[in-house]
Motif scaffolding. Structure first.
Motif, mmCIF file in Angstrom:
data_model
loop_
_atom_site.group_PDB
_atom_site.id
_atom_site.type_symbol
_atom_site.label_atom_id
_atom_site.label_comp_id
_atom_site.label_asym_id
_atom_site.label_seq_id
_atom_site.Cartn_x
_atom_site.Cartn_y
_atom_site.Cartn_z
ATOM 1 N N GLU A 61 0.888 -1.303 -0.172
ATOM 2 C CA GLU A 61 0.017 0.006 0.076
ATOM 3 C C GLU A 61 0.878 1.150 -0.057
ATOM 4 O O GLU A 61 2.170 1.163 0.449
ATOM 5 C CB GLU A 61 -0.838 -0.050 1.164
ATOM 6 N N LEU A 81 -0.925 4.113 5.148
ATOM 7 C CA LEU A 81 -0.713 3.180 6.005
ATOM 8 C C LEU A 81 -0.401 4.261 7.317
ATOM 9 O O LEU A 81 -0.928 3.736 8.556
ATOM 10 C CB LEU A 81 0.118 2.247 6.024
ATOM 11 N N ARG A 125 1.401 -4.023 3.847
ATOM 12 C CA ARG A 125 0.101 -3.784 4.799
ATOM 13 C C ARG A 125 0.616 -4.274 6.299
ATOM 14 O O ARG A 125 1.058 -5.454 6.518
ATOM 15 C CB ARG A 125 -1.100 -4.376 4.315
ATOM 16 N N PRO A 176 -6.347 -1.269 4.729
ATOM 17 C CA PRO A 176 -6.535 -1.313 3.109
ATOM 18 C C PRO A 176 -7.965 -1.675 2.754
ATOM 19 O O PRO A 176 -8.472 -1.151 1.412
ATOM 20 C CB PRO A 176 -5.652 -2.669 2.941
#
Length: 450
Positions: A47, A52, A100, A106
């Motif tokens: 990601e 994040l 992730r 996500p």
């Protein structure tokens, strides 16, 4: 001499037997999710760090695995910045992506990006690996699987009740006795208010979430180190150590939090969930905080009984997560099964059903071309009946072939030579008892099915 190969600490290889066990876990959880109307999605392993960062609290951000940019990642960085050796600042310029940390953030990003394709409330499940740059230890890995189920677009507490039912049903199928712990972040916010430390709610929740791991004395030291007054810490003690039945705790807490509207709201929500779940394996635990910042309502954690291991499932309600991606007003609630810890628990308790870990059910000995030609249509018929079967690829010595069958724990062996071919039969050997019998193909299928 070539260097001995290795894998990163906190990661594991899985053998065929172990994968059979893991697939049993995934399939069991998947089947229960389907029963409750959840649909599967997947998101990328990578990601953007902007997605994040800032969602897991300061400690969570430190555990993100960052991916170095490809190409000339030094471009745009001054000599002064390089010489500063400021790891955090440099990482922000070297890295735009990361692995992730969990599946929830996500998922929130997915909801925002696909909002026009989604019918709300949206019930999704996701079974994929996540990565954390944590210190590896027993039951804690750097790469591990999560099995998440979330409902977004509904404020109803019925979602929480059904998620608890899912937890109960999954662990009933596994045969694992569990205790489900429940609390509410609104209650924790109310507690922070009445002890006079409302602005320290994050510090308080991060600290008391460690109560089981580091003990009360160390929790108090951590609270003090965060600037929380001795008076506030003293007020906190009897609250987080509140004992009694769930009903007794709720009654006592109503008095303690009577001046906190948000705290009373949290008690009301907790009472609804416990009352409608109607199972004895749920414990209202005020020390449960779950350190992730995005939770806003009910929070859950599941402990396996009779095994020394951390939580094997957790989750809660988050009202604001999609808002950070530009989509406000969408509430969500979810749970996450820790597949790797469940794997360890099932191993320790030896709870895997034989049919879940056994692979090939019938093995054909290969005596040569003539015998193989006779076996091929039989194999086809047996596989069409849904029975796993294989034939040894080479006409090797009998001892070698039987050793192969033993090594794979194959329960039955088909031995076909000239006599069997002449009679149109199959000689079936039970590898456990050593007994043999001559049977037709239809009889063989019937025996294996039974």
């Amino acid at each position: 001499m070539a260097a001995k190969p290795s894998i990163p600490k906190g990661t594991r290889d899985f053998s065929p037997v172990e994968m059979a066990k893991r697939n049993y876990i995934f399939n069991t959880i998947r089947d229960v999710y389907h029963l409750y109307g959840f649909q599967q999605i997947e998101t990328p392993s990578m990601e953007m760090l902007s997605t994040l960062m800032g969602k897991y609290g300061e400690e969570g951000d430190k555990l993100l695995f960052k991916i170095q940019n490809s190409g000339d990642y030094f471009s745009g960085i001054t000599d002064e910045e390089l010489l500063s050796r400021d790891a955090i600042k440099l990482a922000s310029k070297f890295c735009e992506k990361g692995l992730r940390y969990d599946l929830t953030v996500p998922f929130a990003r997915y909801v925002v990006m696909h909002r026009d394709e989604i019918n709300f409330p949206f019930k999704r499940y996701q079974i994929q690996p996540v990565w954390r740059a944590d210190r590896p230890q027993k039951g804690r890995y750097r790469e591990f699987y999560q099995c998440d189920a979330d409902v977004v677009g509904s404020d109803s507490l019925l979602n929480e009740v059904e998620l608890m039912q899912i937890v109960d049903q999954v662990f009933t199928r596994f045969g694992i006795r569990v205790c489900i712990k429940i609390n509410n972040r609104k209650i924790l916010t109310g507690i922070a208010e009445i002890i006079g430390e409302a602005d320290k709610i994050v510090d308080i929740t991060v600290a008391i979430d460690k109560l089981d791991k580091i003990g009360l004395e160390n929790v108090n030291k951590e609270l003090s180190g965060k600037g929380i007054s001795d008076e506030a810490i003293a007020k906190l003690q009897p609250i987080i150590l509140l004992s009694g039945t769930n009903s007794e705790k709720i009654k006592k807490l109503k008095q303690i939090l009577k001046s906190s509207p948000i705290g009373l709201k949290g008690i009301e929500e907790t009472h609804y969930i416990i009352s409608n779940y109607r199972k004895r394996n749920i414990d209202f635990d005020l020390s449960l905080a779950r350190g992730l910042n995005y939770y806003t309502g009910a929070i859950f954690e599941v402990k396996a009984l009779g095994v020394q291991i951390g939580s094997i499932t957790g989750g809660g309600r988050y009202d604001n997560l999609t808002g950070v991606f530009g989509m406000s007003g969408v509430s969500g609630v979810g749970i996450s099964f820790g597949a790797d810890r469940i794997f360890d628990v099932l191993n320790q308790l030896d709870l895997y059903p034989k049919k879940a870990v056994n692979g090939t059910r019938l093995f054909f000995v290969n005596f040569g071309n003539v015998e193989t030609a006779y076996c091929i249509p039989i194999l086809k018929k047996i596989r069409a009946a849904g029975i796993s079967a294989e034939i040894f690829p080479d006409a090797s010595k009998m001892k070698k072939q039987m050793s192969y069958a033993n090594a794979k724990n194959i329960p039955f062996v088909a031995i076909i030579g000239e006599n069997e071919i002449a009679k149109g039969k199959v000689r079936l050997r039970n590898m456990k008892t050593g007994k043999e019998r001559l049977v037709s193909v239809d009889e063989l299928i019937g025996l294996l099915r039974s």
